[in-house]
Design a protein around this motif. Sequence first.
Motif, short mmCIF file in Angstrom:
data_model
loop_
_atom_site.label_atom_id
_atom_site.label_comp_id
_atom_site.label_asym_id
_atom_site.label_seq_id
_atom_site.Cartn_x
_atom_site.Cartn_y
_atom_site.Cartn_z
N GLY A 76 58.88 37.06 41.11
CA GLY A 76 60.11 36.31 41.29
C GLY A 76 60.18 35.64 42.65
N GLN A 184 61.69 39.19 36.75
CA GLN A 184 61.33 37.96 37.47
C GLN A 184 62.50 37.00 37.55
N THR A 188 64.41 35.91 40.97
CA THR A 188 64.48 34.49 41.35
C THR A 188 65.93 34.06 41.57
#
Length: 304
Positions: A76, A184, A188
């Motif tokens: 991420g 992920q 992010t």
Amino acid sequence: MKKSYLADLILLGVTFTWGATFVLVKEAIDTMPPFTFLAVRFLLGGLVLALFMAAFFRHTFKGMSKEIWLAGTWLGFWLFAGYAFQTFGLMFTTASKAGFITGLSVVLVPFLSLWLLKHPLKKKALLGVAIATVGLGLLSLNRDLSINVGDLLVFCCALSYGMHITLVGRYTVRFHAMPFALIQILATGVFNAIGAFLFEDYTTAWSPQVLLDAWVLSALLICSVIATAFAFVAQNQFQKFTSPTRTALIFATEPVFAAATGFLVAGDRLTAAQVFGCLLILGGMLFAELGGGQDSEPHAEAAT
């Protein structure tokens, strides 16, 4: 159909969703700041995926160990870094040069795969990469070929995207696709939220004039569900059946789909050189696909 070819078709579909939503995102970030938009997009996408998992794949939550959290957060970070370097790079360079330099991740991935995954460099894949790189240049570059700080920042973006693609190739055979993609996506989103807090007026995300803007709302809904939740699960599920180099070549078609969508939706026009560039990108991908032999195809069993 061989699993590798099916995987490549699925990844091509993922790339289509990213390229096709480019016009939506471009219009949306004119109203909502980029980091803020990306934070909402990824966090909303994570929420959608988590609810879907809770409804239909609840057992996959049991596999969310410390190892998968660390690996997912690490990937991420690289995904966020790609967006961040590109966002800041665009402040100092042109969009056309940024598009080409970002596409150079297709060149970096074979060497990152050699370094991190010990995948050998295949001649046909490398030639496909070279053909696609020339195509990216024709599609994206203008006459200004000088290098500035923005270009260096966008090159860091290409390196970050290349690292993400390569590391997905390392970890995707170990973990179930859904929880791994979920971590992920959430990571992010959190990293982008930190960027929004530090560099933008993130409070605009809660303004009805912004949040209910037609472009912003449609971009958030489509990107969160299709281009984030669905797309990253698909990447994590199917990249295990192909190689990072071929994945990078497939992802190099994103500007082709973006250009086609811009032509159909926004009335953008391509020069003859840009059309030829699109054909070279597609040709490079097809050469690597059909030129003979699978490019270091993994044979690990999928996580369940």
